[in-house]
Design an enzyme around this catalytic site. Structure first.
Site, PDB file in Angstrom:
ATOM      1  CB  CYS A   1      -0.915  -0.031   1.218  1.00  0.00           C
ATOM      2  SG  CYS A   1      -1.844   1.490   1.480  1.00  0.00           S
TER       3      CYS A   1
ATOM      4  CB  CYS B   1       0.210   1.995   4.066  1.00  0.00           C
ATOM      5  SG  CYS B   1      -1.449   1.309   3.888  1.00  0.00           S
TER       6      CYS B   1
END
Length: 310
Positions: free
Chosen positions: A53, A56
């Protein structure tokens, strides 16, 4: 507290050390301790992320910066949902990064996506008010005292350890941690903590109270008199002051404070200066150990004054 209770050994040192970890990696197994239980003493941000991700990777450093700036007010619990999917599924997470704020064991708020630092700070401030950037010592201290009163000595030790992370010279936290060790029968560990305090400060509260408890704990460990036998002995010889003193210590060893105080007061009423004033001196040690506001200590002081100044 009974001797049986005192023999239960808890790794309080580890509990206290764990309190300093403001940023932790969480698994499904550790979720209850690292998030739910931790949120009872500080705000916990649960960061659900995955290695693939991109957002993230942008958000996590921001979260870490905000958490470090809180100086212990906030904990960041990071969970890789690829390895630990259960919690994300339970929270019905649709996309990541996802951040949830936990307080008092419950999720109270959250957001998704990589927010800028200013918005993350606002999110945290909404749940901490003016505590951001300040150590929440008062709340942690209140929680530690409440845990100790509830005989949750492991939790109390963890909270006192957190206070020591704020200030290593916090005498109240040192005394509280020592009292946790004493309450669980770990006398040597308690003594090691208290001996770190300079001698000139050992007669000040609350260190003095903890030292008094330590002295009593050592005496309790030496108290071998059978209560029933001592009571029978006194029934035959009411003026056997040594037997009554031993009985007071035996009562103290099993947590019968009222009976211990009453026995020592009885010695003073019968022979005030027995054994170089041993009963009065022991009473003062008991009172100091119980604490200034303890009802047994308050009533005992009144009765002692009546005997001494009658």
């Amino acid at each position: 507290m009974t001797d049986e209770e005192g023999d239960v050994e808890i790794d309080l040192t580890q509990q206290a050390a764990d309190a300093g970890a403001d940023i932790v990696d969480v698994t499904t197994q550790s979720f209850m301790q690292d998030v739910i239980e931790a949120s009872k003493s500080q705000l916990v941000l649960l960061d659900l992320w995955a290695p693939w991700c991109g957002p993230c990777k942008q958000l996590t450093p921001v979260l870490e910066k905000v958490v470090r700036a809180s100086k212990g007010a906030v904990r960041l619990a990071k969970m890789n949902i690829d390895e630990e999917p259960a919690v994300a599924q339970q929270l019905q997470v649709q996309s990541i990064p996802a951040v949830f704020a936990f307080k008092n064991g419950q999720p109270v708020d959250g957001f998704m996506g990589a927010l800028p630092e200013s918005q993350v700070m606002q999110f945290v401030e909404r749940h901490l008010g003016d505590q951001v950037g300040q150590a929440p010592e008062d709340e942690v201290r209140d929680a530690a005292e409440a845990a100790f009163a509830a005989q949750d000595f492991a939790q109390a030790a963890q909270l006192y350890g957190q206070l020591l992370q704020f200030n290593a010279d916090d005498r109240g936290a040192l005394a509280g941690l020592a009292q946790c060790f004493l309450a669980t029968g770990q006398t040597e560990q308690a003594e090691q903590i208290l001996l770190t305090v300079p001698e000139l400060e050992r007669d000040r509260e609350p260190i003095a109270a903890a030292l008094a408890t330590l002295a009593l704990r050592k005496q309790a460990g030496e108290a071998s008199g059978d209560i029933a036998a001592l009571e029978a002995q006194l029934a035959e010889k009411p003026d056997d002051h040594q037997a009554r003193y031993d009985l007071a210590m035996a009562y103290q060893a099993i947590g019968q404070k009222e009976a211990a105080v009453a026995a020592l007061l009885e010695i003073i009423s019968r022979k005030r200066d027995w054994n170089e004033d041993a009963a009065r001196q022991q009473l003062l040690t008991l009172f100091q150990s119980y604490g200034f506001d303890d009802p047994v200590a308050i009533e005992g002081r009144k009765q002692l004054s009546s005997l001494l100044f009658a």
